[in-house]
Design a protein around this motif. Sequence first.
Motif, PDB file in Angstrom:
ATOM      1  N   GLU A 156       0.829  -1.202   0.000  1.00  0.00           N
ATOM      2  CA  GLU A 156       0.000   0.000   0.000  1.00  0.00           C
ATOM      3  C   GLU A 156       0.866   1.256   0.000  1.00  0.00           C
ATOM      4  N   LYS A 157       2.095   1.102   0.506  1.00  0.00           N
ATOM      5  CA  LYS A 157       3.046   2.223   0.483  1.00  0.00           C
ATOM      6  C   LYS A 157       3.856   2.115  -0.808  1.00  0.00           C
ATOM      7  N   ASN A 158       3.202   2.444  -1.938  1.00  0.00           N
ATOM      8  CA  ASN A 158       3.841   2.264  -3.237  1.00  0.00           C
ATOM      9  C   ASN A 158       4.982   3.245  -3.469  1.00  0.00           C
ATOM     10  N   GLU A 159       4.881   4.408  -2.871  1.00  0.00           N
ATOM     11  CA  GLU A 159       5.911   5.425  -3.085  1.00  0.00           C
ATOM     12  C   GLU A 159       6.144   6.188  -1.791  1.00  0.00           C
ATOM     13  N   LEU A 160       7.397   6.395  -1.475  1.00  0.00           N
ATOM     14  CA  LEU A 160       7.734   7.153  -0.277  1.00  0.00           C
ATOM     15  C   LEU A 160       7.641   8.647  -0.583  1.00  0.00           C
ATOM     16  N   ASN A 161       6.553   9.258  -0.139  1.00  0.00           N
ATOM     17  CA  ASN A 161       6.371  10.686  -0.390  1.00  0.00           C
ATOM     18  C   ASN A 161       7.003  11.509   0.735  1.00  0.00           C
ATOM     19  N   THR A 162       6.813  12.812   0.664  1.00  0.00           N
ATOM     20  CA  THR A 162       7.424  13.722   1.637  1.00  0.00           C
ATOM     21  C   THR A 162       6.974  13.429   3.057  1.00  0.00           C
ATOM     22  N   LYS A 163       5.707  13.041   3.215  1.00  0.00           N
ATOM     23  CA  LYS A 163       5.174  12.737   4.545  1.00  0.00           C
ATOM     24  C   LYS A 163       5.964  11.622   5.212  1.00  0.00           C
ATOM     25  N   TYR A 164       6.221  10.534   4.466  1.00  0.00           N
ATOM     26  CA  TYR A 164       6.936   9.389   5.033  1.00  0.00           C
ATOM     27  C   TYR A 164       8.404   9.720   5.295  1.00  0.00           C
ATOM     28  N   ILE A 165       8.990  10.536   4.437  1.00  0.00           N
ATOM     29  CA  ILE A 165      10.379  10.971   4.642  1.00  0.00           C
ATOM     30  C   ILE A 165      10.484  11.771   5.939  1.00  0.00           C
ATOM     31  N   LEU A 166       9.493  12.614   6.199  1.00  0.00           N
ATOM     32  CA  LEU A 166       9.488  13.417   7.423  1.00  0.00           C
ATOM     33  C   LEU A 166       9.317  12.538   8.664  1.00  0.00           C
ATOM     34  N   ILE A 167       8.502  11.485   8.543  1.00  0.00           N
ATOM     35  CA  ILE A 167       8.325  10.564   9.674  1.00  0.00           C
ATOM     36  C   ILE A 167       9.636   9.864   9.997  1.00  0.00           C
ATOM     37  N   LEU A 168      10.340   9.399   8.955  1.00  0.00           N
ATOM     38  CA  LEU A 168      11.641   8.759   9.165  1.00  0.00           C
ATOM     39  C   LEU A 168      12.629   9.734   9.795  1.00  0.00           C
ATOM     40  N   PHE A 169      12.599  10.970   9.322  1.00  0.00           N
ATOM     41  CA  PHE A 169      13.499  11.983   9.878  1.00  0.00           C
ATOM     42  C   PHE A 169      13.198  12.219  11.358  1.00  0.00           C
ATOM     43  N   PHE A 170      11.913  12.280  11.702  1.00  0.00           N
ATOM     44  CA  PHE A 170      11.535  12.522  13.099  1.00  0.00           C
ATOM     45  C   PHE A 170      12.020  11.400  14.009  1.00  0.00           C
ATOM     46  N   LEU A 171      11.828  10.138  13.581  1.00  0.00           N
ATOM     47  CA  LEU A 171      12.286   9.023  14.403  1.00  0.00           C
ATOM     48  C   LEU A 171      13.808   9.006  14.493  1.00  0.00           C
ATOM     49  N   GLY A 172      14.466   9.344  13.377  1.00  0.00           N
ATOM     50  CA  GLY A 172      15.920   9.455  13.407  1.00  0.00           C
ATOM     51  C   GLY A 172      16.368  10.556  14.353  1.00  0.00           C
ATOM     52  N   LEU A 173      15.608  11.637  14.396  1.00  0.00           N
ATOM     53  CA  LEU A 173      15.914  12.747  15.305  1.00  0.00           C
ATOM     54  C   LEU A 173      15.794  12.300  16.758  1.00  0.00           C
ATOM     55  N   MET A 174      14.792  11.478  17.059  1.00  0.00           N
ATOM     56  CA  MET A 174      14.627  10.974  18.420  1.00  0.00           C
ATOM     57  C   MET A 174      15.843  10.151  18.856  1.00  0.00           C
ATOM     58  N   ILE A 175      16.397   9.381  17.911  1.00  0.00           N
ATOM     59  CA  ILE A 175      17.606   8.608  18.226  1.00  0.00           C
ATOM     60  C   ILE A 175      18.821   9.523  18.323  1.00  0.00           C
TER      61      ILE A 175
END
Length: 403
Positions: A156-175
């Motif tokens: 269902e996640k056919n393409e990583l859009n800006t929203k998903y990139i921001l989510i990954l960045f946020f979790l990376g920021l937490m680490i």
Amino acid sequence: MNVKPERVFLILCLIFGIGFLLATPIFQVPDEPDHLLKSIHISKGEILPEKSMVFVSSYPPVPYVASASVIFVGKLVNFHSLDMIIYFAKLANLLLYVLIVYSAIKLTPVHKWVFFLLALMPMTLYEAASLSADSFTIAISFLLIALFLKFSFDEEKNELNTKYILILFFLGLMIALSKQIYIVLMLLFFSIPFYKFKNRRQMFSSFLVISIPLLLIIEGWGFVIQGAYVPVLPEISFHGQIVFMLLHPIAFIQALLHSFLHYAQYYLVSFVGTFGWLDNRLDTPLPSILVYIYLIVLILVSLIDNNDFNINLNQKLVYLTTFSLSFLSIFVLEYIAWNVVGSNIIEGVYGRYFIPIAPLFFLLFYNKRFKFNSDKMGIAIILFSVSILSISLYLIIKRFYIV
């Protein structure tokens, strides 16, 4: 009967987590006095540490937000019992851990029961129900790994859009603002299939957009706290040890191998479960037979906890590379921070340090050759987990209350 691992986790983690919390006296989790002091400083708005021989003081503030908030409210309402404030702070950490890991197990499309077993491993839960920064670090690492798995295998996640990139960045920021050594987990970005990006150029540019700011944040924190940590011995030198490693790489490899041979058993025990102070070897570990059984069960579940998704060789190479680099980085950091220059063995490494990256190791066993009734497997895993946690709770009570 459809057994949901995340729901069972929620129930068992709350029951046994609160049991661990109440049965464990204050300051009997490794480094807990230092973590409490850090939480108190954060509650006062003192983000930057002063010079100290306590390495915990140099940690970023994010893992202490929950406990510091409780301490802040306790002082605000003029609550006089420090012991009760500490227990409520530990409870806040536990509840945050439950929430994040519940999301991780629900989110991951593969190895839900492996995540379940790792998240309810006695050592993991002992840390989760404490003031330790490991509580948040383990949870957020599991969530980040689960999200990468979601992006890799969820069609269902056919393409990583800006929203998903921001989510990954946020979790990376937490680490990046927790225990920065685990930022290596961001390499899991390359386990996401190429077809989920417009082209390879977009994939690499997206990775750089995420990783460069995170590395700058880590470097920025390091610059701000430079000199805050004072080594406990004058023979310990960050710069000196780094120079030694560069000039004598064979000597470092020998120290690494010597450490494996000398401490292998203790790494396994302190990975699965041991209670009380580890640093002075005054802890009460699970019996060795239970440690080995738990590890064997983890491997067996890794082999049979499968579904319709196929993990290809390239993805397993990414998991192996990320795990190996993280594993090695832990030893390098401890060698630099805790050992005299040129030491022939690496002191200060405990098995619990490998819990945040453990899902990657067990992903290497994933395959579709073995088929097993998922409900029966789930019930068996639940009974096993309840048994081990019950034994662990008994050992904690016996350790501290039964002569």
